[in-house]
Structures are given as C-alpha cells and as structure tokens.
Design a protein around this motif. Structure first.
Motif, short mmCIF file in Angstrom:
data_model
loop_
_atom_site.label_atom_id
_atom_site.label_comp_id
_atom_site.label_asym_id
_atom_site.label_seq_id
_atom_site.Cartn_x
_atom_site.Cartn_y
_atom_site.Cartn_z
N SER A 2 8.74 47.83 -2.20
CA SER A 2 9.14 47.70 -3.59
C SER A 2 8.26 48.60 -4.44
CB SER A 2 9.03 46.24 -4.06
OG SER A 2 7.69 45.83 -4.01
N CYS A 3 8.84 49.28 -5.32
CA CYS A 3 8.08 50.14 -6.23
C CYS A 3 8.94 50.38 -7.45
CB CYS A 3 7.71 51.47 -5.58
SG CYS A 3 9.13 52.51 -5.25
N ASP A 4 8.36 50.98 -8.46
CA ASP A 4 9.09 51.29 -9.68
C ASP A 4 9.96 52.51 -9.42
OD1 ASP A 4 10.03 51.90 -12.16
OD2 ASP A 4 8.14 51.49 -13.19
N GLY A 5 11.24 52.28 -9.12
CA GLY A 5 12.13 53.37 -8.77
C GLY A 5 12.35 54.34 -9.92
N GLU A 6 12.33 53.83 -11.16
CA GLU A 6 12.55 54.70 -12.31
C GLU A 6 11.42 55.71 -12.44
OE1 GLU A 6 14.58 56.26 -15.49
OE2 GLU A 6 15.25 54.70 -14.10
N GLN A 7 10.18 55.25 -12.27
CA GLN A 7 9.04 56.17 -12.35
C GLN A 7 9.03 57.15 -11.19
OE1 GLN A 7 6.79 56.70 -14.79
NE2 GLN A 7 8.11 55.30 -15.95
N GLN A 20 1.34 55.06 -10.19
CA GLN A 20 1.92 53.84 -10.76
C GLN A 20 0.91 52.71 -10.67
OE1 GLN A 20 5.97 52.98 -9.62
NE2 GLN A 20 6.24 55.06 -8.83
N ILE A 23 0.82 49.15 -8.32
CA ILE A 23 1.60 49.31 -7.10
C ILE A 23 0.65 49.64 -5.96
CG2 ILE A 23 3.47 50.56 -5.97
CD1 ILE A 23 4.41 48.90 -8.29
N ASN A 27 2.34 51.28 -0.17
CA ASN A 27 3.79 51.26 -0.27
C ASN A 27 4.35 52.52 0.39
OD1 ASN A 27 6.40 52.04 -1.74
ND2 ASN A 27 6.15 49.87 -2.25
N LEU A 30 6.54 54.86 -1.79
CA LEU A 30 5.70 55.57 -2.76
C LEU A 30 4.96 56.71 -2.10
CD1 LEU A 30 5.29 54.98 -5.79
CD2 LEU A 30 3.14 53.89 -5.20
N TYR A 83 18.93 49.34 -3.63
CA TYR A 83 18.41 50.40 -4.51
C TYR A 83 17.49 51.32 -3.73
CZ TYR A 83 16.16 52.37 -8.73
OH TYR A 83 15.68 53.20 -9.70
N GLU A 84 16.62 50.74 -2.89
CA GLU A 84 15.66 51.56 -2.17
C GLU A 84 16.35 52.47 -1.16
OE1 GLU A 84 12.69 49.01 -0.56
OE2 GLU A 84 11.73 48.68 -2.50
#
Length: 903
Positions: A2-7, A20, A23, A27, A30, A83-84
């Motif tokens: 899991s990570c901030d996909g938008e960033q 990030q 996080i 990851n 990432l 999403y990932e």
C-alpha cells in the motif's frame, strides 16, 4: 502493498522522485517506482512484478504473424478492481517508454536487451531473435500509411509501452497523459506528420490544480503535440496557457546595447525579459540569481561540467553576447521594467522549456525572412544564459545552431555545435534521470534526426560526400538519392534501390528478417510492407517511364495502406492532365493521412479542372485549416466560391468562413464571373478568403486585383480603394496606366461623391460611402496614382471628385490634363486613321462642354480663348478629314464661340 498512488503518479510525471512521509521504505511498489523515476530501467523490468505483467501466454510465438499484443494475457481489473495492479502496469509502461527514449534521444547506450524481458521456452528460443522483435515492432508502428524509422533501436520496448497504455485504467488518472506522451514520441518516429487522437485534459488539469508546474507541463506537452501536427494556432494557445499556469512572465522588448566589437553608438537591441514565479525552497545566488532548491552556488561548476559544451563564437567582429548598456528596457511602462537586461535572474527549467516552445511558434507563424531570426534569438539567448538542465540546454543550443546556419559569420559555429551535440549523446556525463526529466516538454529531435540535420547542413554547404556518408549509414535512401543525383550518379541510385527491393542488398537489420529459401538456399532480405512500398515509390521517381507501374506496385505491396503510393500516383496523373484519374488517388491519400497539405492542394486543383466545385472547396478549406498561412490555397478557395452557384453548407469551419482569394492560374475564372449570377453569400466568403490570404502574400498584384473586384461586388469600397492602390504600386513601373482598372476607379468616385443620409437627414459615417470614402479616394489619387501614371479617364475621374468637393478650378485643370493626354491632345498632322480622328472629335466636344459649363465659374478664367484654341488647333492638324460629316460639328463649335454661347 500500500502506498500513496497519487504521489507515485505525480513523481513519474514530474520526473523527480518524491519521498512519501509515513510510508515504509520496505514498500515494494514504492521501491520499484523509485527505480523507474531514477532511470534504473533494467532493475525494474527484471523484477518479479514486471515479469508478471509481461508474462507470455502459453500459445504465444506459435504464429509470429500475429500482432505483439496477442502474445500477452494482460489481466485488466474491473472498474472496482485492484488499484495497485494498475500502478504496476503503468510503471512497466513508463519504464519501457523511458528506456526507449534513453536509447534514441538522450543516451547513454541502453544496457538492456528487449528479448531478455520475455520468458521464452527453450523449444521456441530458436524461432525468435532480437531482429524478429525489431521487425515486428517497426511493422506495427507504421501509422496512417507512414512507416516508422527502421533503425530506431529498442522499438519493441516502445511497442510494449503503447500496448500497456492502451489498456483501460479506471484508477490511475495519469494514464491519459502518458498516452499523449506516447503519441508525441510516435509522431517523431514517422516520416511525415499524421493526425493522432484528440486528448481531453480538463479532468486531469482539475486533479492537478494544486501543482501549477504540473498543470503548466501538461499544457506545454499538449501544445508540442499540436505543433508536430502543424496546428500552430492551437499550439500557441497551449503554450500561453502553460506560461499562465506556471506564473512565467515574459516580454519581448528593446534595450540599448552593442552587438559588435567596434560599435561606437548604442542602439536599441531586442531582448526577452522573463521572470519565473517565486517558489518555496529557492535561494538567491550571489548575483541575485535564483538557484533551484538542492543546488548550491558551490555546485555550479559541477553542474556546468555535466551540461553540453557551449561553443564560443570567436569572431573578430561580432560579440559573444549582446552587451546591454542600459539597465532598463527601452519601452516605457514595461511590466518587467525592474529587470536588468544584462543580469536577469535564472529561470526555472520548466519555464525555459516554455520559452523555447514559444520560440518555435515564432518560426511557425512568421514569414521566412530575417525578422523571424531576430525575434527568435532573444528567446534562445535567455535560456542559454542560465543552463539548468541537460536536455533543456541541448535544445537551446540546437535552436541557436539552426538560427546561425544561414549567416556567414556564424555558420562555422553552427555546424560545429551541431556536431558537438551529436557527439555528447553517448556519454554519461550527466544523470539519466536529469536528462529524461523534461524531455517530454521539449521538441528535442532523435539521434538520427540530429545526424540527418547535420548531413543536410553539409549538403547546403556543398560538402556532398560527407552528407552522403551520413545518409548511407542512416539508410535514409531518399536523401542519399538526392546526393547521388547531385553528383550525377543516377545509375548508382537505381542500383541501390533495386538491390534493396530484390533482397540483394541488406540494410542494417532493423526491419529485415533474414530467412532461407531452403535449407541450403541463398539468404534473402525481407522488407516490411510499409518500407517496401516507400522504396517502390522512390524507384518510380527514379524511373519516370515506369512510374505508374511502380506506384501501383507500392499500393499493392502495402496492402492498400500506403499514403505515399497514392500521393505519388495522384501526382503522376495530375502532371499528365488526367484529372479524373488523379482525384480518386488523391482522395485515398488524404483519407490515409489528412495532414499532408500538398495532397489536399493538388486534389483541389484537380477538382477545379473537373468543375467539381464542392470537392474543390473542401480540399482548399482543409489546406487552410492545416496551414492558415497558405496564401495560394486561400486564393484558390475564393476562386471556387465565385464558381459555386449554391451557398456552401453552414457547417463550415471558422477559419474557412474568414478565408480568401484566388490563384493567378485561376484569375480568368474570377474575371469571367464579374457579371455572373453568383450568390451574395459566396461573394462574401470569397472576399473574406482573399482578405485572409493577402496577409501572407502581400506583394501578389493578381490577388490584389481580384480582391478589388470582389470588394466592389460586395460593397466594400474602402477595401477596394486600398487594393487598387496596392495594384498600382506593384505594377505602375512596368505597365503604366494599364495598372489602373478605370472601371473600378469610376465606380469608386461615384460612390465617394454620392452622399448617403439616414432617415433623419444627417450624413451616415460609413467607411464605404460619403465623406469617409471620399478622403480615401482622394488619397488614392494624390499619393498613389497621379505620381505614377496618367490617362484621360484617370484625369476625368479626378476632376469629378474635385467638382464634388467644390474645387472647380482644380477640376477644370484636371479635365484639361485629361484632354492633353488623350487622342485629340496628342494627334499630329498627317493622321490617316479615321476612327482615331473620330474619337478625337468626341474628345474635343467633351472638353468644349466642360469649358462652357465650368469656365464661367472660375474667376479670371479665359475659358473662351482656351476653347477656341483647342478647336482651331485640332482642326488645323486634321485638315485631311474636312470631307467627313463630323467636320461640321467642329465648325459649329467655333460658330458657337463667336455668338458667345455654347452648343
């Protein structure tokens, strides 16, 4: 994972990795994203996640004729899916795309073999090679009938990136942007511009609203895509929008300075004042220059070492840079007046990209003359003065090299600088991530295009052998043929092209699959269809006696997809005046590639010959839509409007409805229709077309003459007056009074002397009648016509205008000048032409009436003496015609004067 996909997506778009907070560094996604952002494509593409994305189907490679996309079983998440999984696919596409860019644009050489990405079973390894992958990718990259460049390395990676980006993305909003980037890259692989699908960026712009630099880069890249498709007006709007988003302020103005070493007086020099938006994290250098965050003043020397070499001019007269002696711009009230032209602050690299793009737009929207170079150079100089990025500085040096290529004192540096830019590509002097960071925001050409440009530079300098060596190495056979023809080696050109087509000569192997006719048979080179079709077309141009046969063969070989074949065949029929046969060929050509302006133009001309006015209108309308500076097409479009008997549909484009004018080859069509029943709406469309076209062909007197006629027909007398003046200015020195259309002049005088009034009785202030028009017509006589030409009708028209102004003495003198320049005034004794004498009698009667009517109104005028002298002189010179009936009319004139009254 899991990570901030938008960033993560924004890091990929900006080309700079963003750590990030919160996080875990462990990851996996990432970590892989950082590999892609840092340019370590081999490590990413060899990772287990990338291997899963690029896993081959069990039946893949059984039939190599199937498209590459069928080799893979890409699992596509549903609208509510993973999403990932989308992010992994996007990362893989970006890694493949940027690896391809490294191999073809930025260097250094790619340390990755495309075949190593595929998990091929042992039994199939012998059936597929790197060469096979290259051939398949090149063949699939042909688009709109245009083949891709066959020596571009690692094209299989780009084809993979295209396939991955074409898959649906429900969550990764940046996928649409990456598709546009792929189209931008694809456009540069093709021989000719082609139309790509439109891109809707508004939703993405809203998503990125909190990052103005990303929004600016988005519109900048969209503008570059339009620029490559020749949509210069739309491209300019995108560039301006990008500057507005990033907060860039710029102004082209003037400041006092010197450009040569021996210049004594300061003169106003063009300078571009520009200033970036102040951003958080920027510091100020010792000289007041902004230094980007992360770059200290102490690292400036290291940065300079990582940038392309900027060659010095070393001229004995010109200065290296313009030396500005004024600390303020010359224009008062400048928005950037606080900037010192000789010491401006550094710009952000993205703002430098915007300035270079605006510089390109100056080239595309200005006439091809010296002023364009003078306008472009300040943009380039502003960027070169503060190098911040490898790719940006390379592009700036390349533009300077192009601008300096046509000046004697700078051509040496221009050529050497271009060679230096080519030589520095394979080096690893700067980080790959830095080279790629802004590459999408620049019109930087490929390696082979740079070399081609260098070869063309050699060719322009007469160094044909060096140019030919480059073209042969790049296997650009069309350019090589030009060199062979220039050195009178047509047989060599024919031999090479035939050997390529017959497989006796092998190219470098990018689109060649070598196979065996039999186990022991000879090896034969096999071309892909688009490439082979292009060579057949080239052979047709080399053998004009068999041209039709070769062009038709090209069409068949390509599977009826080669726009080049249909363009060539249509041109073949058109040159032989077989217009009916040319039209369907040209229609097929523009259906395949609608951006090829020349095809539309020839199609329009063929339609005119066949009197297909609607087809001609459509063709020339497409010409001016693609290139709104094409004066010849505006001209022909106006001619077509004046031949159409019905009003065109109301679904015309705005550029078409503001269009104009007629080609000199079609001039007879326009004049023949001066009395024809043409709908007024068509005349207005023709008027607008001519008006638009004259902006780009100002010196064409035929266009101005046609514009005069159409303007008179639609009641635009002020424009007709201006146009008639331009015709006289252009033609008077060669043809004298024939340059004046006296019918038009008489109508202009009539309109000017006819005062229009509204319902209240006051004079209507219109440009096309009354006093306003009178001033224009009067200026036409005084400033343009009378200083250059004279004729009886011109003087009579001038006299009528003066009478309407109450200037009777001047009018009487104008009538007398008209008589002196006419037949009667110049008739000599011994004249034997009866018709000419009768015309002289009519002129004597006319001037007699003028003197009788206006002479008494002029105080102190000896009009009776003048009238008697005119009649007696004419009779004395033409006594041989005493027996003619008209002689009695001259006697009556003298008798009338004796009795003190007129006739």
């Amino acid at each position: 994972m899991s990570c901030d996909g938008e960033q993560l997506q924004r890091s990929l778009l900006s080309g700079q990795w963003r750590e990030q907070a919160g996080i875990a560094s462990q990851n996996v996604l990432l970590q892989l994203g950082k590999l892609v952002a840092d340019g370590d494509f081999r490590a990413y593409l060899c990772s287990p996640l990338a291997n899963e994305v690029l896993a081959l189907r069990s039946d893949a490679l059984n039939d190599l004729s199937l498209p590459i996309k069928s080799w893979f079983d890409f699992s596509v998440p549903s609208a509510g899916g993973d999403y990932e999984q989308e992010l992994v696919r996007l990362l893989t596409a970006v890694a493949c795309l940027h690896a391809f860019l490294q191999a073809n644009w930025t260097g250094p050489d790619l340390d990755l073999h495309p075949l190593s990405l595929l998990d091929i079973s042992v039994e199939k390894q012998s059936s597929i090679t790197e060469e096979t992958l290259q051939q398949k990718a090149i063949a699939e990259l042909a688009y709109a009938g245009e083949p891709a460049y066959h020596l571009a390395p690692a094209t299989f990676l780009f084809r993979l990136a295209q396939i991955l980006l074409d898959l649906p993305y429900h969550h990764a909003s940046s996928a649409e942007w990456w598709r546009m980037r792929a189209w931008n890259v694809h456009a540069q692989l093709l021989a000719e511009p082609v139309a790509f699908p439109s891109v809707a960026l508004e939703d993405l712009e809203n998503t990125l609203a909190d990052e103005p630099d990303l929004v600016g880069q988005l519109w900048l890249e969209r503008g570059l895509l339009d620029h490559r498709q020749s949509n210069d007006r739309v491209a300019l709007e995108c560039f301006v929008r990008a500057a507005r988003a990033t907060g860039l302020r710029y102004e082209l103005t003037g400041a006092l300075g010197k450009r040569t070493k021996f210049q004594q007086a300061d003169l106003t020099q063009l300078v571009l004042l520009a200033e970036s938006r102040a951003s958080n994290g920027d510091s100020i250098g010792e000289k007041g220059e902004e230094v980007p965050s992360g770059v200290t003043q102490g690292t400036a020397d290291e940065l300079a070492k990582k940038l392309p070499e900027t060659l010095a001019l070393n001229d004995d007269t010109l200065l290296e840079h313009t030396e500005f002696t004024s600390s303020n711009p010359a224009a008062p009230g400048s928005r950037l007046g606080h900037l010192d032209p000789s010491n401006q602050p550094a710009l952000q690299p993205l703002d430098q990209c915007i300035l270079l793009s605006l510089c390109l737009n100056v080239r595309n929207t200005s006439p091809a003359h010296g002023l364009t170079t003078e306008q472009m150079m300040p943009y380039v100089a502003r960027v070169i003065s503060h190098p911040e990025n490898w790719s940006v500085h390379t592009m700036a040096l390349l533009l300077r090299s192009r601008l300096e290529a046509h000046r004697t004192r700078t051509v040496d540096r221009s050529t050497l600088q271009l060679q230096a830019l080519i030589d520095q590509m394979p080096t690893a002097d700067s980080a790959l991530a830095e080279r790629l960071r802004l590459l999408h925001a620049l019109p930087l050409p490929t390696k082979w295009e740079l070399e081609r440009e260098l070869a063309l530079r050699f060719l322009s300098l007469g160094v044909v052998k060096s140019a030919l060596e480059i073209f042969e190495r790049l296997e650009m056979w069309e350019e090589a043929v030009r060199c062979w023809q220039a050195t009178e080696q047509r047989d060599r050109a024919l031999s090479v092209v035939r050997d390529l087509l017959e497989g006796r000569r092998a190219e470098a192997g990018a689109v060649l699959a070598r196979g065996k006719a039999s186990a022991t048979g000879p090896r034969r080179a096999v071309l892909d269809a688009a490439r082979e079709a292009k060579l057949w077309c080239l052979l047709g141009e080399l053998e004009p006696e068999r041209a039709r046969e070769h062009f038709e063969r090209a069409w068949v070989v390509s599977g009826e997809t080669s726009g080049r074949a249909m363009r060539s065949l249509g041109g073949y029929f058109f040159a032989r005046e077989e217009y009916a046969e040319a039209m369907p060929c040209l229609r097929r050509a523009v259906a395949i590639n609608p951006l090829f302006t020349r095809s539309w133009f020839i199609l329009g001309c063929a339609c005119i010959r066949e009197e297909d006015w609607e087809g001609a209108r459509e063709a020339f309308a497409r010409c001016v839509t693609i290139d709104d500076e094409d004066a010849e097409s505006w001209n022909n479009l106006a001619s077509v409007y004046l031949r159409m008997k019905n009003v065109p549909g109301r679904n015309l484009s705005q550029s078409e409805q503001t269009s104009h004018y007629d080609d000199d080859e079609q001039e007879h069509l326009l004049k023949a229709d001066r009395t024809a029943a043409i709908p007024f709406e068509n005349k207005m469309l023709a008027f607008r077309a001519l008006k638009q076209g004259l902006k780009f062909h100002y010196e064409n007197w035929r266009m101005w003459m046609n514009y005069t006629i159409v303007a008179m027909d639609v009641g635009e007398f002020a424009e007709a007056c201006r146009a008639l003046g331009r015709v006289v200015e252009e033609r008077a020195a060669k043809v004298g009074s024939e340059s004046v259309d006296t019918d038009v002049l008489d109508r202009l005088v009539g309109a000017a002397t006819r005062a229009a009034s509204d319902e209240h009785g006051s004079t209507v202030l219109s440009q096309n009648e009354g006093q306003n028009l009178l001033r224009r017509v009067d200026d036409l006589f005084v400033r343009i016509i009378l200083p250059r030409v004279s004729s009886p009708r011109i003087f009579r028209a001038r006299a009528r205008l003066l009478v309407s102004q109450g200037k009777v003495p001047e009018a009487l003198e104008a009538y007398l000048e008209g008589y002196r320049t006419g037949v009667a005034g110049q008739m000599e004794a011994g004249e034997t032409d009866l018709e000419r004498w009768r015309e002289g009698v009519r002129e004597v009667e006319d001037i007699y009436d003028v003197l009788v009517n206006y002479g008494p109104k002029v105080e102190g005028s000896k009009w009776k003496l003048q009238a008697r002298s005119i009649v007696r002189t004419f009779m004395g010179r033409t006594k041989d015609f005493e027996d003619e009936a008209e002689w009695s009319r001259l006697v009556e004139l003298l008798d009338g004067l004796k009795q003190g009254v007129g006739r």
